[in-house]
Design an enzyme around this catalytic site. Structure first.
Site, PDB file in Angstrom:
ATOM      1  N   SER A  65     -10.328  10.097  -1.716  1.00  0.00           N
ATOM      2  CA  SER A  65     -10.717   8.702  -1.617  1.00  0.00           C
ATOM      3  C   SER A  65     -12.230   8.499  -1.524  1.00  0.00           C
ATOM      4  O   SER A  65     -12.964   8.908  -2.408  1.00  0.00           O
ATOM      5  CB  SER A  65      -9.977   8.106  -0.421  1.00  0.00           C
ATOM      6  OG  SER A  65     -10.224   6.750  -0.293  1.00  0.00           O
ATOM      7  N   ASP A 276     -13.662   2.015  -4.099  1.00  0.00           N
ATOM      8  CA  ASP A 276     -13.922   3.361  -3.578  1.00  0.00           C
ATOM      9  C   ASP A 276     -13.504   4.427  -4.600  1.00  0.00           C
ATOM     10  O   ASP A 276     -13.100   4.104  -5.714  1.00  0.00           O
ATOM     11  CB  ASP A 276     -13.248   3.569  -2.208  1.00  0.00           C
ATOM     12  CG  ASP A 276     -11.747   3.720  -2.329  1.00  0.00           C
ATOM     13  OD1 ASP A 276     -11.176   3.236  -3.312  1.00  0.00           O
ATOM     14  OD2 ASP A 276     -11.140   4.332  -1.427  1.00  0.00           O
ATOM     15  N   ASP A 280      -8.554   2.254  -4.367  1.00  0.00           N
ATOM     16  CA  ASP A 280      -7.568   1.474  -3.625  1.00  0.00           C
ATOM     17  C   ASP A 280      -8.220   0.532  -2.611  1.00  0.00           C
ATOM     18  O   ASP A 280      -7.537  -0.184  -1.896  1.00  0.00           O
ATOM     19  CB  ASP A 280      -6.484   2.353  -2.970  1.00  0.00           C
ATOM     20  CG  ASP A 280      -7.046   3.389  -2.045  1.00  0.00           C
ATOM     21  OD1 ASP A 280      -8.276   3.416  -1.822  1.00  0.00           O
ATOM     22  OD2 ASP A 280      -6.247   4.204  -1.525  1.00  0.00           O
ATOM     23  N   ALA A 371      -9.964  -4.226   7.105  1.00  0.00           N
ATOM     24  CA  ALA A 371     -11.294  -4.812   6.908  1.00  0.00           C
ATOM     25  C   ALA A 371     -12.055  -4.074   5.804  1.00  0.00           C
ATOM     26  O   ALA A 371     -12.875  -4.652   5.093  1.00  0.00           O
ATOM     27  CB  ALA A 371     -12.071  -4.766   8.218  1.00  0.00           C
ATOM     28  N   ASN A 372     -11.743  -2.773   5.629  1.00  0.00           N
ATOM     29  CA  ASN A 372     -12.451  -1.981   4.623  1.00  0.00           C
ATOM     30  C   ASN A 372     -12.045  -2.323   3.186  1.00  0.00           C
ATOM     31  O   ASN A 372     -12.542  -1.729   2.243  1.00  0.00           O
ATOM     32  CB  ASN A 372     -12.253  -0.490   4.893  1.00  0.00           C
ATOM     33  CG  ASN A 372     -10.786  -0.083   4.850  1.00  0.00           C
ATOM     34  OD1 ASN A 372      -9.998  -0.637   4.101  1.00  0.00           O
ATOM     35  ND2 ASN A 372     -10.422   0.897   5.671  1.00  0.00           N
ATOM     36  N   ARG A 498     -11.488   4.901  18.899  1.00  0.00           N
ATOM     37  CA  ARG A 498     -10.240   5.600  18.548  1.00  0.00           C
ATOM     38  C   ARG A 498     -10.589   6.844  17.733  1.00  0.00           C
ATOM     39  O   ARG A 498     -11.623   6.869  17.041  1.00  0.00           O
ATOM     40  CB  ARG A 498      -9.285   4.700  17.762  1.00  0.00           C
ATOM     41  CG  ARG A 498      -9.857   4.146  16.492  1.00  0.00           C
ATOM     42  CD  ARG A 498      -8.813   3.424  15.646  1.00  0.00           C
ATOM     43  NE  ARG A 498      -8.043   4.346  14.806  1.00  0.00           N
ATOM     44  CZ  ARG A 498      -8.477   4.830  13.645  1.00  0.00           C
ATOM     45  NH1 ARG A 498      -9.667   4.502  13.173  1.00  0.00           N
ATOM     46  NH2 ARG A 498      -7.727   5.651  12.958  1.00  0.00           N
ATOM     47  N   PRO A 499      -9.736   7.867  17.834  1.00  0.00           N
ATOM     48  CA  PRO A 499     -10.007   9.057  17.016  1.00  0.00           C
ATOM     49  C   PRO A 499      -9.669   8.754  15.564  1.00  0.00           C
ATOM     50  O   PRO A 499      -8.645   8.126  15.294  1.00  0.00           O
ATOM     51  CB  PRO A 499      -9.045  10.111  17.586  1.00  0.00           C
ATOM     52  CG  PRO A 499      -7.960   9.350  18.259  1.00  0.00           C
ATOM     53  CD  PRO A 499      -8.519   8.015  18.658  1.00  0.00           C
ATOM     54  N   GLY A 501      -8.276   9.368  11.857  1.00  0.00           N
ATOM     55  CA  GLY A 501      -7.177  10.175  11.330  1.00  0.00           C
ATOM     56  C   GLY A 501      -7.594  10.935  10.082  1.00  0.00           C
ATOM     57  O   GLY A 501      -6.832  11.745   9.568  1.00  0.00           O
TER      58      GLY A 501
END
Ligand code: NG1
Ligand code: ZN
Length: 530
Positions: A65, A276, A280, A371-372, A498-499, A501
């Protein structure tokens, strides 16, 4: 039967060469490309088993990606175009990490446990992005599929959403469209042109668009649309594959840096789009007269689409339930606008499209966007049926008939299988054209709160666990209270950690009323997780 069926799977060429543990995360397996060969081989094997288990074609996409060129990855696509089912993510992780001498027994275990009939034929549809490592990884996946006698359809260089589209078309015998790339292009281009009609411009809307294709596979697809939409939508293509993939360009760069990508000419008030590396995600942006950069991200697209559908539903007199799904990264300005101005129900779920998609299924018409810029619209079958029948109703008033026909047609412009940058872009263009809006009018609907995202490298990112759609930390104990203390000092402040992923980092998000404060807020929270 089982043990002997798997006897040919041991292949020294694809032995595990690295001991590093690898996890099937929000976007499949994703890491440095040079440690992925055995993983691709094993995912080729697993794709065959998944296809047999579901008695349908499975998709296998080789991409990382928006990550930079040295990375690569793989994700499996389930028969209805969804991400791989959660229980199989665990199966995939286990299979990717077993020792070579345990491969046969692990495959036997999967086939017994999942009750797989090994005599059922299997089909795997494969696509890949433009990374230099993709052909080698493709060969590894092909070797895995062939070791278990699976059939292969290799679509070559395609975008992730194109793969999802072909998988769905294949499994629905063409009901969703023709299961080829040509089928994809002609379906979208035809409906785009027919909705637009002869008036290519309208009001303040001008049909010129600058597109940053991140030097990725989306450039190939964009060129197809550039050709087929010539004169209807004039796409000026930049970062068309001749430069470095995702390097200072593409949707992720533009969203996170909130800056112009490389090579895009800075023309005042001209609509620009970035997609990107696997096409997607999509975000819009422009440069104003004062040379200031403006971002119109996934939240903006979601609100534009929600307002459009709401208006069409109201005008056509249809009582279908519309809903919007976001994540914690959605700007507070957008959430406020959706709930209080549009009055469309809005839900918040954890990061990762599979969570958004699942929640959106609860509505007749579910709009979901990260949001991305990753998102789409999905319709219940019954909603589609209702819209189609309504449009045929001869007793409708003229305005009702026009609105219902628009609703019926716009469905075909949407790639419901997954967020699709190019289909989303054509949808935005259709709505802006219908409204006669330029990019400034679009932006006028609400104000984004100033916001910032930071990445923090830590020893073990998984020490951080969260709840409430990732908006609150559970562990380390006490961290949430510290975050709350800092946030409370800022007007309209909000922040969470947050971690990730997909990367070995912790993400920090912060927003507040004053742009001069947002950096300080983000840094303050980031300092708590070092
Ligand atoms: P992680 O790395 O888990 O934050 C990122 C995106 C997700 C999703 C996945 C898959 C952000 C903040 N996170 O996930 O939304 O798109 O990649 O590509 O944008
Ligand atoms: Zn992507």
């Amino acid at each position: 039967m089982e043990q002997s069926y798997f006897r040919d799977v041991v292949n020294a060429e694809y032995n595990r060469k690295h001991d590093e543990r690898i996890e099937y995360g929000t976007a499949g397996f994703r890491t440095k490309s040079d440690i992925l060969e055995h993983v691709l081989y094993r995912m080729g094997l697993l794709a065959v088993l998944r296809s047999k288990a579901k008695r349908a074609a499975i998709g296998l996409m080789i991409t990382a990606s928006h990550n930079l060129e040295p990375d690569n990855g793989i994700k499996l696509v389930d028969p209805a175009g969804e991400m791989l089912e959660a229980s199989w993510e665990t199966i995939a992780t286990n299979l990717a990490n077993v020792q070579d001498n345990e491969l046969i027994s692990r495959l036997t275990h999967i086939s017994t446990n999942e009750n797989i009939d090994l005599l059922v034929p299997a089909t795997v549809i494969i696509g890949r992005d433009t990374r230099r490592s993709s052909p080698i990884l493709l060969n590894a996946a092909l070797a895995g599929i062939r070791a278990l006698y699976g059939n292969v359809t290799d679509l070559g260089l395609i975008t992730t959403p194109q793969l999802h589209y072909v998988v769905v078309c294949t499994n629905t015998n063409g009901a969703y469209g023709n299961p080829t790339l040509q089928g994809y292009y002609s379906k979208l281009a035809a409906v785009f042109k027919s909705i637009r009609g002869a008036e290519t411009n309208n009001g303040m809307y001008m049909n010129v668009l600058q597109l940053d294709a991140a030097n990725g596979v989306g450039a190939i697809a964009a060129k197809e649309f550039q050709r087929s939409l010539e004169g209807v939508l004039n796409i000026r293509l930049f970062n068309d594959g001749s430069g470095n993939l995702n390097h200072m360009c593409g949707a992720d760069y533009v969203k996170v840096q909130q800056a112009l990508p490389l090579n895009i000419p800075s023309e005042t008030n001209v609509r620009c789009v970035s997609i990107d590396g696997d096409a997607d995600r999509v975000v819009y942006f422009y440069i104003d007269r004062a040379n200031k950069f403006h971002l119109l991200d996934g939240d903006r697209i979601a609100t534009l689409v929600a307002a459009y559908f709401k208006e069409l539903l109201e005008t056509s007199g249809l009582a279908l339930q519309l809903g919007l799904v976001q994540t914690a990264y959605a700007n507070g300005g957008s959430t406020n606008y959706i709930s209080n101005v549009l009055r469309v129900p809005v839900a918040c779920v954890p990061t990762g499209v599979k969570h958004l998609h699942k929640k959106a299924l609860e509505f007749d018409i579910g709009i979901y966007f990260e949001a991305n810029g990753h998102g789409t619209v999905i319709f219940k079958d019954i909603a589609k049926e209702t819209i189609k029948n309504h449009a045929k109703n001869e007793t409708l008033l003229a305005a009702q008939r026009v609105a219902s026909a628009k609703l019926r047609d716009v469905i075909d412009l949407i790639n419901e299988t997954v967020g699709d940058a190019l289909s989303d872009m054509l949808l935005v263009e259709t709505i802006l054209h219908a409204k006669g809006w330029n990019v400034i009018e679009w932006e006028r609907s609400y104000n984004d709160l100033p916001n910032k995202q930071l990445k923090v490298r830590v020893k073990d990112r998984n020490l951080i666990t969260t709840t409430n759609a990732e908006r609150h930390c559970l562990t380390p104990v006490g961290l949430q209270e510290e975050i709350d203390k800092i946030v409370s000092k800022y007007s309209r402040g909000r922040s969470f950690v947050r971690p990730s992923g997909t990367e070995d980092i912790v993400r920090v998000y912060a927003e507040c009323e004053n742009s001069s404060d947002v950096g300080k807020l983000a840094m303050g929270v980031a300092s708590l997780v070092y």
